[in-house]
Structures are given as structure tokens and as C-alpha cells.
Design an enzyme around this catalytic site. Structure first.
Site, PDB file in Angstrom:
ATOM      1  N   TYR A  24       0.827  -1.175   0.065  1.00 30.19           N
ATOM      2  CA  TYR A  24       0.003   0.056  -0.076  1.00 30.19           C
ATOM      3  C   TYR A  24       0.781   0.936   0.093  1.00 30.19           C
ATOM      4  O   TYR A  24       0.585   2.186   0.673  1.00 30.19           O
ATOM      5  CB  TYR A  24      -1.142  -0.075   1.242  1.00 30.19           C
ATOM      6  CG  TYR A  24      -2.070   0.708   1.045  1.00 30.19           C
ATOM      7  CD1 TYR A  24      -3.067   0.727   0.212  1.00 30.19           C
ATOM      8  CD2 TYR A  24      -2.057   2.148   1.914  1.00 30.19           C
ATOM      9  CE1 TYR A  24      -4.226   1.617   0.199  1.00 30.19           C
ATOM     10  CE2 TYR A  24      -3.156   2.827   1.705  1.00 30.19           C
ATOM     11  CZ  TYR A  24      -4.269   2.764   0.767  1.00 30.19           C
ATOM     12  OH  TYR A  24      -5.449   3.501   0.716  1.00 30.19           O
ATOM     13  N   GLY A  25       2.062   1.205  -0.842  1.00 26.89           N
ATOM     14  CA  GLY A  25       2.791   2.338  -1.158  1.00 26.89           C
ATOM     15  C   GLY A  25       2.212   3.229  -2.256  1.00 26.89           C
ATOM     16  O   GLY A  25       0.964   3.344  -2.356  1.00 26.89           O
ATOM     17  N   GLN A  27       2.292   2.968  -5.570  1.00 26.43           N
ATOM     18  CA  GLN A  27       1.211   2.318  -6.550  1.00 26.43           C
ATOM     19  C   GLN A  27       0.424   1.483  -5.857  1.00 26.43           C
ATOM     20  O   GLN A  27      -0.850   1.673  -6.190  1.00 26.43           O
ATOM     21  CB  GLN A  27       2.266   1.404  -7.534  1.00 26.43           C
ATOM     22  CG  GLN A  27       3.289   1.948  -8.279  1.00 26.43           C
ATOM     23  CD  GLN A  27       2.422   2.634  -9.421  1.00 26.43           C
ATOM     24  OE1 GLN A  27       1.042   2.261  -9.692  1.00 26.43           O
ATOM     25  NE2 GLN A  27       3.045   3.578 -10.231  1.00 26.43           N
ATOM     26  N   GLU A  84      12.942  -5.741  -4.404  1.00 26.53           N
ATOM     27  CA  GLU A  84      13.807  -6.615  -3.808  1.00 26.53           C
ATOM     28  C   GLU A  84      13.317  -7.627  -2.871  1.00 26.53           C
ATOM     29  O   GLU A  84      14.063  -8.643  -2.379  1.00 26.53           O
ATOM     30  CB  GLU A  84      14.934  -5.771  -3.239  1.00 26.53           C
ATOM     31  CG  GLU A  84      14.360  -4.694  -2.145  1.00 26.53           C
ATOM     32  CD  GLU A  84      13.829  -3.515  -2.498  1.00 26.53           C
ATOM     33  OE1 GLU A  84      14.060  -2.370  -1.468  1.00 26.53           O
ATOM     34  OE2 GLU A  84      13.532  -3.364  -3.601  1.00 26.53           O
ATOM     35  N   HIS A 108       5.389  -4.120 -12.907  1.00 25.10           N
ATOM     36  CA  HIS A 108       7.112  -3.936 -13.378  1.00 25.10           C
ATOM     37  C   HIS A 108       7.604  -5.440 -13.756  1.00 25.10           C
ATOM     38  O   HIS A 108       7.191  -6.290 -12.853  1.00 25.10           O
ATOM     39  CB  HIS A 108       7.868  -3.182 -12.184  1.00 25.10           C
ATOM     40  CG  HIS A 108       9.376  -2.985 -12.716  1.00 25.10           C
ATOM     41  ND1 HIS A 108       9.785  -2.648 -13.762  1.00 25.10           N
ATOM     42  CD2 HIS A 108      10.616  -3.021 -11.776  1.00 25.10           C
ATOM     43  CE1 HIS A 108      11.093  -2.596 -13.915  1.00 25.10           C
ATOM     44  NE2 HIS A 108      11.701  -2.647 -12.760  1.00 25.10           N
ATOM     45  N   GLU A 195      15.402   5.154 -16.005  1.00 24.25           N
ATOM     46  CA  GLU A 195      15.842   5.503 -14.682  1.00 24.25           C
ATOM     47  C   GLU A 195      17.205   5.833 -14.659  1.00 24.25           C
ATOM     48  O   GLU A 195      17.512   6.885 -13.992  1.00 24.25           O
ATOM     49  CB  GLU A 195      15.066   4.476 -13.555  1.00 24.25           C
ATOM     50  CG  GLU A 195      13.805   4.199 -13.495  1.00 24.25           C
ATOM     51  CD  GLU A 195      13.609   2.934 -12.793  1.00 24.25           C
ATOM     52  OE1 GLU A 195      12.268   2.793 -12.552  1.00 24.25           O
ATOM     53  OE2 GLU A 195      14.355   2.291 -12.453  1.00 24.25           O
ATOM     54  N   GLU A 227      18.730  28.226 -10.576  1.00 21.04           N
ATOM     55  CA  GLU A 227      19.074  28.202 -11.984  1.00 21.04           C
ATOM     56  C   GLU A 227      19.389  26.695 -12.218  1.00 21.04           C
ATOM     57  O   GLU A 227      19.131  26.283 -13.531  1.00 21.04           O
ATOM     58  CB  GLU A 227      20.355  29.110 -12.354  1.00 21.04           C
ATOM     59  CG  GLU A 227      20.269  30.299 -12.187  1.00 21.04           C
ATOM     60  CD  GLU A 227      19.064  30.942 -13.056  1.00 21.04           C
ATOM     61  OE1 GLU A 227      19.080  30.367 -13.960  1.00 21.04           O
ATOM     62  OE2 GLU A 227      18.461  31.815 -12.630  1.00 21.04           O
ATOM     63  N   SER A 252      13.662  32.014 -24.573  1.00 16.72           N
ATOM     64  CA  SER A 252      14.303  33.087 -25.184  1.00 16.72           C
ATOM     65  C   SER A 252      14.983  32.698 -26.314  1.00 16.72           C
ATOM     66  O   SER A 252      15.480  31.499 -26.184  1.00 16.72           O
ATOM     67  CB  SER A 252      14.895  34.035 -24.264  1.00 16.72           C
ATOM     68  OG  SER A 252      16.165  33.325 -23.625  1.00 16.72           O
TER      69      SER A 252
END
Length: 337
Positions: A24-25, A27, A84, A108, A195, A227, A252
Site C-alpha cells: 500500500y505504497g 502504486q 527486492e 514492473h 531511470e 538556476e 528566449s
């Protein structure tokens, strides 16, 4: 690549299944809440009893069970725990407790593609991978949109695994943005590559080098932060909205000319691509995954040391001070720590 939208997906398929979400993290919370609000009635979140996420999930009205009880009656088990630990969870929780014919789902491809999990012969294996963090999957769904998803089928024992993947994808909002067909290998290797060389590793290294270059030459850290860090979002948003040309149209002439005359000198394309190909090879041959898992098995010393160095860096301390002057950033924050 073939792309599917709402009209191509039958949401009723997933609504008729007993669905279990493990984790329940980022995702996990998004999938569970989106599925619930899409009408999936038999929905369970599987968590360890001492997990701090139990209270969060129950507060949202979700049914929470310990991991073993959560998988026993499930038709679909979506594994959304960290990469993991997925193999350990499969062996300890799923392998001997899931019923025959269950569908294993992933967001994944790592655990399947690199052989960390060997599913039982009776199991179908699918992937539904939103192309965005869970908090965005949730926020886009709440406003009636959706984050595009990838789907893949590794093992189809039911004969309708792709249709089920499409159904799940539409229930979490993916078919609003488009659902693309891929494979576990392609998703996993391209995801790890992106990534490491651009999204996380490449970008953060570039940002840090820019910040340090200005500070080391005597410029104020606050100026360096604005910056080299703060304004990255402005540029990325323009690229996200309409590509590189859109960004260059919007900045610009001075900035655009500087882009052309300096970008290649800072990031020389051919040399960078050679290094990227080396990273890609390490991903493809499994050496990255082996290094990642070896670090995990001994308590993650490298991961924790690097995380600690990052948190102590001057740009992080300067950033905290400057962001406190801009309260609108916190109000729109995707992540609540």
C-alpha cells in the site's frame, strides 16, 4: 505498438474478480483506491499486521488482511511491494497459499524477467504498468483522467489474460490515456535504462554538477539552486507538454542559442551514448539486478550511504530554505512524507 482505449476494454471482467493488492505504497494505494471507485467489490489489501499502512488503508474503507489470508481466495494478486522483496513474498506467501488458476499481476517486469520468481505452472502472469508514479495515477483518476499504462502477458493459462489486463488497466484509469502492449523484457529493461541514464541518475548528476560548478566559482548557493534545480520543472513541463521543439519555441532566443552551442559540449552525444550502451548492457545481462539484490541482502549499505550523502548535500539544505518561501509548492505536493 498497439494502443487500447476505453472502448477496447471490458471493465466488467475485473469487477467480477476477487482482487488482492499486496502493498500500500505509492502504486498500491493508487491501484486499490482506483479499483474500489471503479466498482471492484471484492477487493483486499494484503499487509503485514505491524505495517503502518494498515491504518491508512482502513481509513479509506478498504478491507485489510494479513498477507496469507489476503491471497487465499484471490483470483488476481497484484504484487506492488518493492522489487527486492517480491521473491521472498512469493515463496513465503503466494506459492503454497494461492488457489489453482490464480492470475499473478505485476506493475514492473523485473521479478519475472530476471527469474527472481518462478510462477507455478497453473498461474497466469500479467503486467499492468502505469507510466507514472502512484500519486499521479491517483490524482489523474480523481479528476476523470488517467495515466497511460503498459500491459504484457507472460503466461496465459486462462485464455483471456490480455483481456483481463486491459480490464484492470481501465479500472485504474489507464485507458483514458491509452494502454500499450509490450513484453516483460521490454518494459523492464527500458524502464531500468530510463531511470538510470536520464530520469534519475542522468538528471540528478547533471543538476548536482551544475549546482556545484556555480557555487565553487563563488556564486550564491541560492542562485545556483534557482538556476540548476528550481527551473528544471519549468523546462520539463514544456517538453512534457509538446516536446523539445515546444520548449525551444517557448524560451528566449538567448536560451535557445545557448542550448545549441553548449549542450553538446556538456553532454557529448556520441561519448554519452557509448556510456549509456554500457549501462544498458549491464541491465540486459543482469549484473545491475545482481548488484542491487546483493546490496539488499547485506542490509543495503550502498543504497543507504548514497541516500545519506544526498540528504546532507548543500543543494538539499538550500532547497529546503527556499521552498519554505514558496508555500504553493507544498500545497500542490504529490508526495506527503
Amino acid at each position: 505498438m498497439k494502443v487500447h482505449y476505453d472502448k477496447d476494454c471490458d471493465i466488467e471482467l475485473i469487477k467480477g474478480k476477487n482482487v488482492t493488492i499486496l502493498g500500500y505504497g505509492s502504486q498500491g494505494h493508487a491501484h486499490a483506491l482506483n479499483l474500489k471507485e471503479s466498482g471492484v467489490k471484492s477487493l483486499t489489501v494484503g499487509l503485514r499486521p505491524n505495517s503502518p499502512s494498515v491504518a491508512k488503508a482502513e481509513k479509506e474503507g478498504l478491507v485489510v488482511k494479513d498477507l496469507v489470508d489476503a491471497v487465499k481466495d484471490a483470483d488476481v494478486i497484484m504484487i506492488l511491494t518493492p522489487d527486492e522483496i517480491q521473491s521472498d513474498i512469493y515463496k513465503a506467501v503466494i506459492q503454497d497459499n494461492a488457489k489453482q488458476g490464480v492470475t499473478l499481476a505485476f506493475a514492473h517486469g523485473l521479478a519475472i524477467h530476471f527469474g527472481l520468481i518462478t510462477p507455478r505452472d497453473d498461474m497466469s502472469v500479467i503486467m499492468i504498468a502505469p507510466k507514472g508514479p502512484g500519486h499521479t495515477v491517483r490524482s489523474e483518476y480523481k479528476i476523470g483522467g488517467g495515466v497511460p499504462c503498459l500491459i504484457a502477458v507472460y503466461a496465459d493459462k486462462t485464455g483471456n489474460s490480455q483481456e483481463l489486463a486491459l480490464s484492470y488497466a481501465t479500472a485504474i484509469g489507464g485507458s483514458k490515456g491509452g494502454v500499450l502492449e509490450t513484453s516483460f523484457r521490454e518494459e523492464c529493461e527500458t524502464d531500468l535504462f530510463g531511470e538510470q541514464v536520464v530520469l534519475c541518475g542522468g538528471l540528478t548528476s547533471l543538476i548536482q554538477a551544475g549546482f556545484e560548478t556555480l557555487v565553487e566559482d563563488g556564486y550564491a548557493p541560492e542562485m545556483a539552486y534557482f538556476e540548476c534545480i528550481h527551473e528544471v520543472k519549468l523546462i520539463v513541463d514544456l517538453i512534457y507538454e509538446g516536446g523539445m521543439a515546444n520548449m525551444r519555441y517557448s524560451i528566449s532566443n538567448t536560451a535557445e542559442f545557448g542550448d545549441y552551442v553548449s549542450g553538446e559540449r556538456v553532454v557529448p552525444l556520441e561519448k554519452t551514448k557509448r556510456r549509456m550502451k554500457k549501462v544498458l548492457k549491464e541491465i540486459q545481462n543482469g549484473s545491475f539486478v545482481n548488484a542491487f539484490l546483493n546490496d539488499y541482502r547485506v542490509g543495503q549499505p550502498k543504497l543507504k550511504a548514497e541516500r545519506n550523502l544526498c540528504e546532507r548535500h548543500d543543494m538539499e539544505q538550500v532547497g529546503k530554505k527556499l521552498r519554505s518561501m514558496m508555500p504553493w509548492i507544498a500545497k500542490k505536493a504529490l508526495v506527503k512524507k
